[in-house]
Motif scaffolding. Structure first.
Motif, PDB file in Angstrom:
ATOM      1  N   GLY A  53       0.815  -1.220   0.000  1.00 44.01           N
ATOM      2  CA  GLY A  53       0.000   0.000   0.000  1.00 44.01           C
ATOM      3  C   GLY A  53       0.838   1.253   0.000  1.00 44.01           C
ATOM      4  N   PHE A  54       2.156   1.119   0.187  1.00 41.40           N
ATOM      5  CA  PHE A  54       3.077   2.246   0.048  1.00 41.40           C
ATOM      6  C   PHE A  54       3.331   2.510  -1.437  1.00 41.40           C
ATOM      7  N   TYR A  55       3.741   3.738  -1.733  1.00 40.46           N
ATOM      8  CA  TYR A  55       4.176   4.075  -3.088  1.00 40.46           C
ATOM      9  C   TYR A  55       5.576   4.661  -3.013  1.00 40.46           C
ATOM     10  N   ILE A  56       6.387   4.365  -4.009  1.00 36.58           N
ATOM     11  CA  ILE A  56       7.726   4.942  -4.092  1.00 36.58           C
ATOM     12  C   ILE A  56       7.717   5.991  -5.185  1.00 36.58           C
ATOM     13  N   ASN A  57       7.872   7.259  -4.808  1.00 37.36           N
ATOM     14  CA  ASN A  57       7.859   8.375  -5.750  1.00 37.36           C
ATOM     15  C   ASN A  57       9.281   8.928  -5.852  1.00 37.36           C
ATOM     16  N   PRO A  58       9.928   8.812  -7.031  1.00 34.82           N
ATOM     17  CA  PRO A  58      11.326   9.248  -7.145  1.00 34.82           C
ATOM     18  C   PRO A  58      11.513  10.749  -7.345  1.00 34.82           C
ATOM     19  N   GLU A  59      10.433  11.522  -7.402  1.00 36.74           N
ATOM     20  CA  GLU A  59      10.546  12.950  -7.703  1.00 36.74           C
ATOM     21  C   GLU A  59       9.916  13.774  -6.589  1.00 36.74           C
ATOM     22  N   LEU A  60      10.701  14.630  -5.950  1.00 38.53           N
ATOM     23  CA  LEU A  60      10.140  15.497  -4.913  1.00 38.53           C
ATOM     24  C   LEU A  60       9.129  16.471  -5.517  1.00 38.53           C
ATOM     25  N   PRO A  61       7.992  16.659  -4.866  1.00 39.46           N
ATOM     26  CA  PRO A  61       6.962  17.558  -5.402  1.00 39.46           C
ATOM     27  C   PRO A  61       7.456  18.981  -5.637  1.00 39.46           C
ATOM     28  N   GLU A  62       8.335  19.480  -4.750  1.00 42.66           N
ATOM     29  CA  GLU A  62       8.817  20.852  -4.889  1.00 42.66           C
ATOM     30  C   GLU A  62       9.612  21.033  -6.193  1.00 42.66           C
ATOM     31  N   LYS A  63      10.431  20.045  -6.530  1.00 45.93           N
ATOM     32  CA  LYS A  63      11.200  20.096  -7.771  1.00 45.93           C
ATOM     33  C   LYS A  63      10.276  19.959  -8.976  1.00 45.93           C
ATOM     34  N   ALA A  64       9.335  19.021  -8.890  1.00 44.61           N
ATOM     35  CA  ALA A  64       8.399  18.800  -9.996  1.00 44.61           C
ATOM     36  C   ALA A  64       7.574  20.054 -10.275  1.00 44.61           C
ATOM     37  N   ALA A  65       7.116  20.716  -9.204  1.00 42.36           N
ATOM     38  CA  ALA A  65       6.301  21.921  -9.382  1.00 42.36           C
ATOM     39  C   ALA A  65       7.088  23.016 -10.070  1.00 42.36           C
ATOM     40  N   LYS A  66       8.358  23.194  -9.705  1.00 42.56           N
ATOM     41  CA  LYS A  66       9.169  24.213 -10.335  1.00 42.56           C
ATOM     42  C   LYS A  66       9.354  23.939 -11.823  1.00 42.56           C
ATOM     43  N   ILE A  67       9.565  22.674 -12.171  1.00 44.33           N
ATOM     44  CA  ILE A  67       9.709  22.310 -13.585  1.00 44.33           C
ATOM     45  C   ILE A  67       8.429  22.624 -14.359  1.00 44.33           C
ATOM     46  N   LEU A  68       7.286  22.311 -13.769  1.00 42.12           N
ATOM     47  CA  LEU A  68       6.010  22.599 -14.441  1.00 42.12           C
ATOM     48  C   LEU A  68       5.770  24.115 -14.543  1.00 42.12           C
ATOM     49  N   ARG A  69       6.060  24.836 -13.465  1.00 36.54           N
ATOM     50  CA  ARG A  69       5.892  26.290 -13.493  1.00 36.54           C
ATOM     51  C   ARG A  69       6.743  26.941 -14.570  1.00 36.54           C
ATOM     52  N   ASP A  70       7.959  26.437 -14.724  1.00 37.73           N
ATOM     53  CA  ASP A  70       8.909  27.047 -15.645  1.00 37.73           C
ATOM     54  C   ASP A  70       8.695  26.627 -17.099  1.00 37.73           C
ATOM     55  N   THR A  71       7.769  25.712 -17.332  1.00 35.22           N
ATOM     56  CA  THR A  71       7.503  25.254 -18.690  1.00 35.22           C
ATOM     57  C   THR A  71       6.709  26.292 -19.465  1.00 35.22           C
ATOM     58  N   ASN A  72       7.210  26.659 -20.626  1.00 35.79           N
ATOM     59  CA  ASN A  72       6.553  27.665 -21.467  1.00 35.79           C
ATOM     60  C   ASN A  72       5.311  27.071 -22.123  1.00 35.79           C
ATOM     61  N   ILE A  73       4.164  27.699 -21.939  1.00 32.90           N
ATOM     62  CA  ILE A  73       2.928  27.195 -22.546  1.00 32.90           C
ATOM     63  C   ILE A  73       2.351  28.182 -23.560  1.00 32.90           C
ATOM     64  N   GLU A  74       3.133  29.173 -23.926  1.00 35.91           N
ATOM     65  CA  GLU A  74       2.660  30.152 -24.915  1.00 35.91           C
ATOM     66  C   GLU A  74       2.648  29.527 -26.311  1.00 35.91           C
TER      67      GLU A  74
END
Length: 341
Positions: free
Chosen positions: A320-341
């Protein structure tokens, strides 16, 4: 005929739908599976494309581009159809019964397809904001209709995008399944929210919104009505939640302004995921309060978006545990910095 059977240990209901069954050989994985192309779609026979309305089944709802359009004809923005291969069917009474220590019932419910666009190669992240609004209104309108069925306890709206997420057709579509029981995953959320409310006299989801707005580091995007953030304890890399900023327990109560702002944030988040991660497969689900359910004060509807970037394996299934290799804080920054124009 489908039926539901209950696990007496976990209390989870399982849908058995023999009409959707495959032959044993159909479960085998072809080593070249990843490079195959759906020939039916390549040859222009996709049943969801404009001009193929007669092959896709009778529509339950359509938003028309052309005034006076006849049902099952071209000239639409969004169409809702009965699933031709439903997991549950609107055919009989629930028929609960015991089989020794086990419980089961008839596979009664509704299984619908929301075709999000007449354009075959477009998905939600490619649509105009006003087109995404129409998809959300279709979700809401079908929810409002199906909650009138006294046999139904829950309406789950979800999207499978890409083969790895379970999509069997490329043409962009969502699904809706109405069930005579509340899904276990939703029950667990409601139970956790209720316990938090009993302890703190506050909605846990509202507190999550407050915390994310204060921390800022996991936020992907926000507007007047909604906040999108990579979840602090996400099970999967880049698992992103969208929550109303104002407390709201029922998705079907969404207002016109909220639909407009939800369309913006949903499209933008999916576009960021597509741009940052190379167009991965994903699932999203809308969790809302059960039909006529308790929890108005402590439950808060939301959308969970889960890119398919890792595999759920033995440890996860067994523990029932999950192993997530990506910290949410790092993932959020990558998504924020992605250009969507």
């Amino acid at each position: 005929m489908s039926e539901l059977r209950k696990d007496p240990v976990s209390k989870r209901w399982v849908i058995f739908a023999p009409e959707r069954s495959k032959r044993p050989s159909d479960y085998r994985k072809d080593k070249d599976e990843e490079v195959k192309v759906d020939l039916e779609e390549e040859s222009g026979k996709c049943p969801f494309c404009e001009g193929k309305e007669k092959t896709s089944g009778d529509e339950l709802l359509a938003y028309e581009k052309i005034p006076g359009r006849k049902p099952n004809s071209p000239g639409w923005w969004v169409r809702v159809l009965e699933n031709k291969y439903p997991a549950l069917q609107d055919e009989s009474e629930i028929g609960k019964k015991g089989v020794g220590i086990y419980d089961k019932m008839n596979g009664v419910g509704h299984h619908e397809i929301i075709v999000e666009t007449p354009k075959h190669h477009k998905c939600i992240s490619d649509l105009e904001y006003n087109e995404v609004e129409k998809v959300i209104w279709a979700y809401r309108d079908r929810y409002m209709t199906l909650q009138e069925d006294a046999r139904m306890k829950y309406v789950l709206i979800f999207k499978n995008y890409g083969k790895d997420a379970g999509a069997s057709l490329e043409h962009s579509h969502s699904q809706l399944i109405a069930t005579p029981v509340v899904p276990k995953r939703v029950e667990e959320e409601i139970s956790g929210a209720r316990h938090y409310y009993e302890f703190r006299d506050r909605c846990v989801f509202c507190d999550i919104v407050t915390q994310e707005l204060a921390d800022k580091e996991r936020i992907v995007e926000e507007n007047d009505n909604f906040i999108a953030f990579v979840f602090f304890a996400g099970r999967f890399p880049y698992e992103t939640w969208i929550l109303p900023k104002k407390h709201s327990s029922n998705f079907e109560n969404i207002t016109k302004k909220e639909v407009m702002n939800l369309a913006v944030i949903l499209k933008n988040v999916l576009k960021r995921i597509k741009g940052a991660l190379g167009d991965p497969a994903y699932n999203f689900v809308i969790h809302t309060l059960p039909i006529n359910g308790e929890g108005q004060h402590y439950y808060h509807w939301h959308i969970e978006i889960m890119p398919k970037l890792t595999k759920v394996a033995g440890f996860e299934w067994g523990s029932g545990f999950y192993i997530n290799p990506e910290l949410p804080e790092k993932a959020a920054k990558i998504l924020r910095d992605t250009n969507i124009e």
